[in-house]
Design an enzyme around this catalytic site. Sequence first.
Site, PDB file in Angstrom:
ATOM      1  N   ASP A  11       6.812  -8.404  32.089  1.00  0.00           N
ATOM      2  CA  ASP A  11       8.017  -8.397  31.263  1.00  0.00           C
ATOM      3  C   ASP A  11       8.522  -9.831  31.115  1.00  0.00           C
ATOM      4  O   ASP A  11       8.851 -10.475  32.114  1.00  0.00           O
ATOM      5  CB  ASP A  11       9.087  -7.524  31.918  1.00  0.00           C
ATOM      6  CG  ASP A  11      10.380  -7.450  31.122  1.00  0.00           C
ATOM      7  OD1 ASP A  11      10.434  -8.010  30.006  1.00  0.00           O
ATOM      8  OD2 ASP A  11      11.338  -6.829  31.609  1.00  0.00           O
TER       9      ASP A  11
ATOM     10  N   ARG B 117       9.867  -2.564  32.321  1.00  0.00           N
ATOM     11  CA  ARG B 117      10.718  -3.420  31.502  1.00  0.00           C
ATOM     12  C   ARG B 117      12.106  -3.517  32.115  1.00  0.00           C
ATOM     13  O   ARG B 117      12.539  -2.668  32.884  1.00  0.00           O
ATOM     14  CB  ARG B 117      10.805  -2.873  30.068  1.00  0.00           C
ATOM     15  CG  ARG B 117       9.469  -2.913  29.331  1.00  0.00           C
ATOM     16  CD  ARG B 117       9.025  -4.356  29.112  1.00  0.00           C
ATOM     17  NE  ARG B 117       7.680  -4.482  28.596  1.00  0.00           N
ATOM     18  CZ  ARG B 117       6.649  -4.951  29.276  1.00  0.00           C
ATOM     19  NH1 ARG B 117       6.781  -5.314  30.523  1.00  0.00           N
ATOM     20  NH2 ARG B 117       5.463  -5.070  28.720  1.00  0.00           N
ATOM     21  N   CYS B 118      12.787  -4.583  31.734  1.00  0.00           N
ATOM     22  CA  CYS B 118      14.126  -4.889  32.203  1.00  0.00           C
ATOM     23  C   CYS B 118      15.015  -3.650  32.090  1.00  0.00           C
ATOM     24  O   CYS B 118      14.987  -2.991  31.050  1.00  0.00           O
ATOM     25  CB  CYS B 118      14.690  -6.036  31.370  1.00  0.00           C
ATOM     26  SG  CYS B 118      16.282  -6.651  31.928  1.00  0.00           S
ATOM     27  N   PRO B 119      15.730  -3.325  33.134  1.00  0.00           N
ATOM     28  CA  PRO B 119      16.009  -4.063  34.369  1.00  0.00           C
ATOM     29  C   PRO B 119      15.143  -3.641  35.561  1.00  0.00           C
ATOM     30  O   PRO B 119      15.408  -4.070  36.680  1.00  0.00           O
ATOM     31  CB  PRO B 119      17.468  -3.721  34.635  1.00  0.00           C
ATOM     32  CG  PRO B 119      17.572  -2.291  34.224  1.00  0.00           C
ATOM     33  CD  PRO B 119      16.656  -2.195  32.995  1.00  0.00           C
ATOM     34  N   GLU B 120      14.141  -2.796  35.327  1.00  0.00           N
ATOM     35  CA  GLU B 120      13.371  -2.235  36.443  1.00  0.00           C
ATOM     36  C   GLU B 120      12.718  -3.266  37.372  1.00  0.00           C
ATOM     37  O   GLU B 120      12.793  -3.100  38.601  1.00  0.00           O
ATOM     38  CB  GLU B 120      12.329  -1.243  35.925  1.00  0.00           C
ATOM     39  CG  GLU B 120      12.942   0.028  35.395  1.00  0.00           C
ATOM     40  CD  GLU B 120      11.903   0.955  34.810  1.00  0.00           C
ATOM     41  OE1 GLU B 120      11.721   2.040  35.392  1.00  0.00           O
ATOM     42  OE2 GLU B 120      11.281   0.580  33.792  1.00  0.00           O
TER      43      GLU B 120
END
Length: 79
Positions: free
Chosen positions: A43, A16-19
Amino acid sequence: MTDLPVDKILDTLGLRCPEPVMLTRKTIRHMQQGEILFILADDPATTRDIPSFCEFMDHQLLKSKTDTPPYEYWIKKGI
């Protein structure tokens, strides 16, 4: 996938953000100019973040498939 040749594949499924964008940046940093990175993501934030990343970093988003997950992106590394 598509018939575009790819030099590297990045699977960010489950992240999930920001990954996803952070991993995209890290991966593309080690690629040569003109190489193509294929990204697989689920995502919903990537539908906004990946195109923005490409524009900001001067990479070319060659193609994307974002109608239903998993989302797919083909990025050609710029300078």
